[in-house]
Design an enzyme around this catalytic site. Structure first.
Site, PDB file in Angstrom:
ATOM      1  N   SER A  22       0.827  -1.218   0.000  1.00  0.00           N
ATOM      2  CA  SER A  22       0.000   0.000   0.000  1.00  0.00           C
ATOM      3  C   SER A  22       0.861   1.268   0.000  1.00  0.00           C
ATOM      4  CB  SER A  22      -0.982  -0.004   1.174  1.00  0.00           C
ATOM      5  OG  SER A  22      -0.311   0.125   2.396  1.00  0.00           O
ATOM      6  N   ASN A  23       2.019   1.234   0.628  1.00  0.00           N
ATOM      7  CA  ASN A  23       2.903   2.409   0.567  1.00  0.00           C
ATOM      8  C   ASN A  23       3.493   2.581  -0.830  1.00  0.00           C
ATOM      9  OD1 ASN A  23       3.296   3.902   3.230  1.00  0.00           O
ATOM     10  ND2 ASN A  23       3.357   1.753   3.892  1.00  0.00           N
ATOM     11  N   ARG A  74      22.006 -13.575   2.295  1.00  0.00           N
ATOM     12  CA  ARG A  74      21.606 -12.181   2.147  1.00  0.00           C
ATOM     13  C   ARG A  74      22.493 -11.417   1.152  1.00  0.00           C
ATOM     14  NH1 ARG A  74      20.315  -9.083   7.538  1.00  0.00           N
ATOM     15  NH2 ARG A  74      19.805 -11.233   7.916  1.00  0.00           N
ATOM     16  N   MET A  99      10.789  -6.850   3.837  1.00  0.00           N
ATOM     17  CA  MET A  99      10.973  -7.534   5.112  1.00  0.00           C
ATOM     18  C   MET A  99      12.339  -8.213   5.278  1.00  0.00           C
ATOM     19  SD  MET A  99       8.394  -6.694   6.777  1.00  0.00           S
ATOM     20  CE  MET A  99       8.452  -7.767   8.211  1.00  0.00           C
ATOM     21  N   ARG A 100      13.320  -7.836   4.469  1.00  0.00           N
ATOM     22  CA  ARG A 100      14.648  -8.394   4.692  1.00  0.00           C
ATOM     23  C   ARG A 100      15.623  -7.276   5.047  1.00  0.00           C
ATOM     24  NH1 ARG A 100      17.969 -13.089   1.268  1.00  0.00           N
ATOM     25  NH2 ARG A 100      18.413 -14.161   3.209  1.00  0.00           N
ATOM     26  N   HIS A 118       8.571   3.228   8.857  1.00  0.00           N
ATOM     27  CA  HIS A 118       8.367   2.342  10.007  1.00  0.00           C
ATOM     28  C   HIS A 118       7.178   2.869  10.816  1.00  0.00           C
ATOM     29  CE1 HIS A 118       9.629  -0.587  13.029  1.00  0.00           C
ATOM     30  NE2 HIS A 118       9.308   0.326  13.938  1.00  0.00           N
ATOM     31  N   ASP A 150      20.519   2.699   7.396  1.00  0.00           N
ATOM     32  CA  ASP A 150      21.944   2.420   7.580  1.00  0.00           C
ATOM     33  C   ASP A 150      22.083   1.051   8.242  1.00  0.00           C
ATOM     34  OD1 ASP A 150      21.337   2.815  10.249  1.00  0.00           O
ATOM     35  OD2 ASP A 150      22.379   4.739  10.410  1.00  0.00           O
ATOM     36  N   ASP A 154      16.335   0.078  12.027  1.00  0.00           N
ATOM     37  CA  ASP A 154      15.399   1.194  12.106  1.00  0.00           C
ATOM     38  C   ASP A 154      16.007   2.404  12.826  1.00  0.00           C
ATOM     39  OD1 ASP A 154      13.415  -0.367  10.837  1.00  0.00           O
ATOM     40  OD2 ASP A 154      12.827  -1.249  12.754  1.00  0.00           O
TER      41      ASP A 154
END
Ligand code: GRF
Length: 201
Positions: A22-23, A74, A99-100, A118, A150, A154
């Site tokens: 949605s964002n 990752r 979500m990673r 966030h 960074d 968060d």
């Protein structure tokens, strides 16, 4: 937004999602109607093949790409995403429910050019379930934050915030919904602000 931005060229935004999106839609709408001036969405990348946001991005006519995280380390996964973003000459990256956690491979490639949203007033309630954290702590208010990404969780520099009052009757769902409404206003404003700041140099 590139190190030497050409103000006449539209800034190219890459959006990373993992779910609902949605964002992502809020940013795309703002680009389309000029609230984020002189910009274009270069690509929407999802690390989940079944992300609902991918369908919506295609409906909006946006280019999409799936780069699945499943079973991949990752750094290796991030290398492929970085390559996809660089191939499209992306200037600014918006994490939108992605979500990673990013590796240094990603951070080093786009340092200072990655934004996240966030659903809390950072530095309060970082990490998972921030709306539940706010209710558990009996906070009187929460909200949302757009910040630069960074190495910290968060914890990067804050760009903009909006406050949402917590009601006695609030559940995680009701609070999340009211915060989300504010997210959809805040994220486009913050993107526009960052692009404008960068054009001024
Ligand atoms: C939003 O609450 C955002 O703040 C958080 O994850 C959620 C993503 O929602 N990082 P959506 O996918 O943008 O609808």
């Amino acid at each position: 937004m590139s190190p030497d931005p050409d103000a006449s060229m539209p800034a190219r935004i890459g959006i990373l999602i993992s779910g609902r999106g949605s964002n992502m839609i809020a940013i795309a709408d703002a680009v389309r109607d000029g609230r984020i001036p002189n910009a274009e969405i270069a690509v929407v990348i999802s690390d989940q093949a079944n992300a609902a946001g991918l369908v919506k991005a295609k409906e909006l006519g946006l280019e999409t790409q799936v780069i699945e995280r499943r079973g991949r380390k990752r750094a290796e996964h991030d290398r492929e995403i970085v390559a996809a973003l660089q191939a499209r000459q992306v200037d600014l990256i918006c994490l939108a429910g992605y979500m990673r956690i990013l590796s240094n491979v990603f951070l080093d490639a786009f340092r200072g050019r990655i934004l996240n949203i966030h659903p809390s007033l950072l530095p309060l309630f970082p990490g998972l379930d921030p709306q539940k954290q706010a209710l558990d702590q009996k906070a009187r208010q929460s909200g949302c934050t757009v910040h630069f990404v960074d190495e910290t969780l968060d914890g990067g520099p804050v760009i903009a915030q909006r406050i949402v009052t917590i009601l006695e009757t609030d559940t995680v769902e009701s609070l999340s919904a009211r915060i989300l409404t504010e997210e959809h206003k805040l994220y486009p404003e913050a993107v526009a602000q960052v692009l404008s700041d960068n054009r001024k140099g």
